[in-house]
Every structure is written in structure tokens, then in C-alpha cells.
Design an enzyme around this catalytic site. Structure first.
Site, PDB file in Angstrom:
ATOM      1  N   LYS A  80       0.852  -1.192   0.000  1.00 44.48           N
ATOM      2  CA  LYS A  80       0.000   0.000   0.000  1.00 44.48           C
ATOM      3  C   LYS A  80       0.887   1.242   0.000  1.00 44.48           C
ATOM      4  O   LYS A  80       1.962   1.246   0.607  1.00 44.48           O
ATOM      5  CB  LYS A  80      -0.892  -0.026   1.244  1.00 44.48           C
ATOM      6  N   SER A 155      -9.257   2.211   3.652  1.00 49.76           N
ATOM      7  CA  SER A 155      -8.364   2.970   2.800  1.00 49.76           C
ATOM      8  C   SER A 155      -7.431   2.096   1.953  1.00 49.76           C
ATOM      9  O   SER A 155      -6.683   2.617   1.126  1.00 49.76           O
ATOM     10  CB  SER A 155      -7.511   3.906   3.663  1.00 49.76           C
ATOM     11  N   SER A 179      -9.689  -0.349   7.560  1.00 47.31           N
ATOM     12  CA  SER A 179      -9.147  -0.117   6.220  1.00 47.31           C
ATOM     13  C   SER A 179      -8.623  -1.349   5.497  1.00 47.31           C
ATOM     14  O   SER A 179      -8.311  -1.275   4.315  1.00 47.31           O
ATOM     15  CB  SER A 179      -8.036   0.942   6.286  1.00 47.31           C
TER      16      SER A 179
END
Length: 463
Positions: A80, A155, A179
Site C-alpha cells: 500500500k 483505505s 481499512s
């Protein structure tokens, strides 16, 4: 040999170990798929083709004993774009950091590289991971591969989207309020939020926003998620939190058969209503657990309502402490939190942290009689892009959607999101299993049992 884009990580690893597929073939196959599909999906912020080919070349020079000790040997994965990487830009999804490079790799990035994985790139995230949908800021919106007009969640939306669409088998995500679990639920994949302290954040973060945030795996099956968790897990000296090491590798729990368990069910929250399809799917899943011989008991506990405003204060104060060279470039949702947090005092922050931890003790104490807790992951399926929140300051709308995820960041308990069917509109539904503190082993075994009863791995989005 032609690869299946939805091949499981452990299957791919064995093919590479047996030299039925070369690491370079793995890299080239998934890079080509990313090149074709990423413009539609917005899953990757930075594609690292040169790094992937270099990883593959390094693996091809290794002997059988090297391959045997690496849990992700020849498996393609992503990081990420919140994870520090020295030789790859880390943007945090922010226009303020569009071309920023860290001084060092995060320990997590080093571990995954040493696990024998092939890094394909860094996935999209909302700015600083501060939305429950992946949009706004620098990155393109991460679109749901089941319906491109809907969010992939956030996220870790790019990670969830990439795994669901077969851009690679496994991805790293992070979770400060849901997330990992939110995009997993939106995209119909498996996501584990580990216990607080299970995976080091060194050298990037200290407490990780008062212990709310952790990192973890996203995959299409429980086995692959457990395999990646094994590659990621472990503390570093000086970490502020630490989880007790497991008795054996987490991937071995997939083959365990749990004894008859006492399971608590939480399916209501004062923060927001749960839609009818989600409730019906949850009740159907409870029926599966009962058929397995487990006892399911409905609870009136509402952890989200109990925790109140503590998390918002902690997040707001933490955002306001970030180094933001130009606040005018911030995503409006992030800017609202940044400006609100700047008005808080140190005393406000300390009171919120103390209140959160004290309330977390109450919640954990109330849940200790149960071997695990069942709950929806989200109160409704993936929302349309651009719809949440309706205005930058409407945080209550976000908390209504994630009412069952963020409380377990406060308590630090492990939790896993599993696919639980499709809505009438064709969007994934999900169930969440929450364990006692430090008991990833228990929820992995239970999740694998559910997965065997309700196979999902052969269901793929229309993309």
C-alpha cells in the site's frame, strides 16, 4: 504454462518451487494484466516493473533450500502506498508527497522482500488513509471490480481491488478503523486485521495513532491470508506494543477443526442501521455456524456507541501533527480533519486515548466469555463513488457505515472479513469474525471452516 489470474498464492508458490513456472513468467504475466486492467480500476499508484523483474531474476538464481524456507517464493504481491520504501516513491496518496522517497524501507517491506515475493508496485490509498473509500487526494479512485461505479472501499482500496480483479494473489494493507476489512468486504475477498502489536510498524510509526492502526494481509482465501500474515508477523525491539508469538505458523490453523465454540453475535448499532440484505446474509451465516455445532448467542453490546468520539479526536489530533507543507493541496475531507484537529489541545488527546483504552477494557471484559464474535463487516454493501461523505465534515456518515469495524481497532482485537454472498445488485456482502486479544489462530481456524462450508474462491467479478 498459461497462468490463471486467480491462482492462489500457495499454489503459485509450489509451481515456482517445482520449476513448472519461472519467476519471470509470474512477473510478466501479472504486469501485463495490470497494464491492461489498471486504467479501468485505479488499483495501482506506482507499478514497479523493473523491481518485479529484478526480484524474479534474483529468485531464479536461488537453490531449492532457499526456496523452501521462503513462504512467498515466487508469489506476486503489492504494498500500500502508505508504506515507506527507499527506492520507490511513497506518496501517502497526497499531492504534498507526490515524489517523496523515504530514507529507509519499512521493516514490513524488508520482510516481504525476504519472503521471496515479487513486488509489482504500490496500491492506491486515499490521502494518508483517511477515507473509508479510496478517492480524493493524489491517487485515482479505486473502483469496485464488481461494479465500476462503486467504491472498492478504503483505505486499502487499491489492494482489495487488485486482489479481487486477479492482478495478483495477495496484497499488504493497513487498518486504522477498518481499512483492510472495508475493501475486503466491498470487493469480496479476505482481509485480516491482526492483533495490536502483531506486526511491527518500525521505523515508520511509534504507536500508530495511539495503537489504532496496524498492517495486515488481503487475499482471496483464508489460507493465503494466513500465509502472508506469517511472512509479515513479528515485533522489533522497542516497539510500543507486542503480541505474544503464535504457537505455530498461522497457515497451519487453516487445517484445524475448531471444537464446539460459543460465539457472540453483534448485529445492531446506534451509529447506523444495518440494511436488510446484510442482516439476512448474516443470519444465514449464523445458521452455517450452528450447523457446524457452534452455539451462537445474540448480544446487546454496542461497542461503536460505547466508544463515542474518542477515535475522531485521536485521528484529528494525529492528522494535525503531520508535516503538511501546503494545506491548500489537501483533499477536502482530510483538510476538514486537519483543521479540526489543530484546534484540539494535548489534554484533549490524552483524555481521548485514556477514554478509548478504558472503554476497550470494558468491551473486552464483556466479550471474554465468547470464543469469537460474529458481526457484519459493513452496514451495507459498497457505496457509489463520490457519495460518502456527503460533505467534508460529515464524519458521522462514515462511522455509520463502519460501525462494526472501528471498535476493534480501539480494543486491538484481531478480526477477519470474509465474503458472505452477493446482494441483489451483484455487490459482495461480508461477515466479520472477531477474536480474543492475540487469538488470530482461533479466528483463522473458524474462518477456514466457514470458507469450506461456503466456498467462494471460484466466484470472480465481471471485470
Amino acid at each position: 504454462m498459461t497462468l490463471n489470474p486467480y491462482i492462489e498464492a500457495h499454489e503459485l508458490r509450489e509451481l515456482v518451487r517445482k520449476k513448472e513456472v519461472r519467476p519471470r513468467e509470474v512477473a510478466e504475466f501479472f504486469l501485463a494484466r495490470i497494464e491492461r486492467l489498471n486504467p479501468k480500476l485505479g488499483a495501482f499508484m506506482t507499478v514497479t516493473a523493473d523491481r518485479a523483474l529484478a526480484d524474479a531474476s534474483r529468485l531464479e538464481k536461488m537453490n531449492a533450500s532457499d526456496a523452501a524456507r521462503m513462504p512467498l517464493f515466487g508469489v506476486a504481491y503489492s504494498l500500500k502506498d502508505l508504506v515507506w520504501t527507499r527506492d520507490i516513491r511513497t506518496t501517502f496518496g497526497s499531492k504534498n508527497y507526490e515524489n517523496w522517497h523515504a530514507l529507509a524501507d519499512a521493516e514490513l517491506a524488508v520482510r516481504l522482500a525476504n519472503s521471496g515475493g515479487i513486488l509489482l508496485g504500490k496500491t492506491t490509498t486515499p490521502e494518508f488513509g483517511l477515507r473509508a473509500t479510496t478517492e480524493g487526494g493524489l491517487c485515482p479512485p479505486a473502483r469496485n471490480p464488481w461494479n465500476l461505479e462503486h467504491t472498492a472501499g478504503g483505505s486499502s482500496g487499491g489492494a482489495g481491488c487488485a486482489v479481487a480483479a486477479g492482478l495478483h494473489p495477495v496484497a499488504q494493507g493497513s487498518d486504522g478503523g477498518g481499512s483492510i476489512r472495508v475493501p475486503s468486504a466491498c470487493c469480496g475477498v479476505v482481509g485480516i486485521k491482526p492483533s495490536r502489536g502483531r506486526i511491527t510498524r518500525a521505523p515508520q510509526e511509534g504507536e500508530g495513532w495511539a495503537g489504532l492502526s496496524t498492517t495486515g494481509p488481503i487475499a482471496r482465501t483464508v489460507r493465503d491470508a494466513a500465509l502472508m500474515l506469517d511472512a509479515m508477523a513479528g515485533m522489533m525491539p522497542g516497539d510500543p506494543y507486542a503480541a505474544r508469538p503464535p504457537a505455530r505458523p498461522f497457515v497451519e490453523e487453516v487445517s484445524a477443526h475448531p471444537k464446539k465454540l460459543r460465539l457472540g453475535l453483534i448485529n445492531r448499532s446506534a451509529l447506523g442501521p444495518v440494511d436488510a440484505e446484510t442482516l439476512a446474509a448474516l443470519e444465514s451465516a449464523c445458521g452455517v455456524f450452528r450447523e457446524m455445532g457452534h452455539r451462537v448467542e445474540a448480544l446487546t453490546l454496542d461497542p461503536g456507541a460505547m466508544l463515542g468520539n474518542y477515535g475522531r479526536v485521536i485521528v484529528g489530533a494525529s492528522v494535525s501533527a503531520l508535516n503538511i507543507p501546503n494545506p491548500d493541496l489537501l483533499d477536502p475531507v482530510v483538510r476538514a480533519s486537519y483543521e479540526w484537529g489543530a484546534k484540539l489541545s494535548a489534554a484533549d488527546y490524552i483524555r481521548a486515548v485514556t477514554g478509548m483504552h478504558n472503554t476497550a477494557r470494558e468491551i473486552i471484559h464483556a466479550l471474554m466469555p465468547y470464543d469469537a464474535i460474529l458481526a457484519p463487516t459493513l452496514t451495507r454493501p459498497a457505496v457509489r463513488l463520490g457519495s460518502l461523505p456527503s460533505n467534508p465534515a460529515a464524519t458521522e456518515e462514515i462511522y455509520a457505515w463502519i460501525a462494526f469495524t472501528f471498535p476493534f481497532n480501539s480494543t486491538g482485537q484481531p478480526a477477519i472479513s470474509l465474503p458472505n454472498g452477493l446482494s441483489e445488485s451483484g455487490l459482495p456482502l461480508a461477515i466479520q469474525i472477531v477474536g480474543r486479544p492475540g487469538d488470530e489462530a482461533g479466528i483463522i481456524a473458524l474462518a477456514a471452516e466457514f470458507e469450506r462450508a461456503r466456498p467462494w474462491k471460484d466466484k470472480h467479478p465481471p471485470i
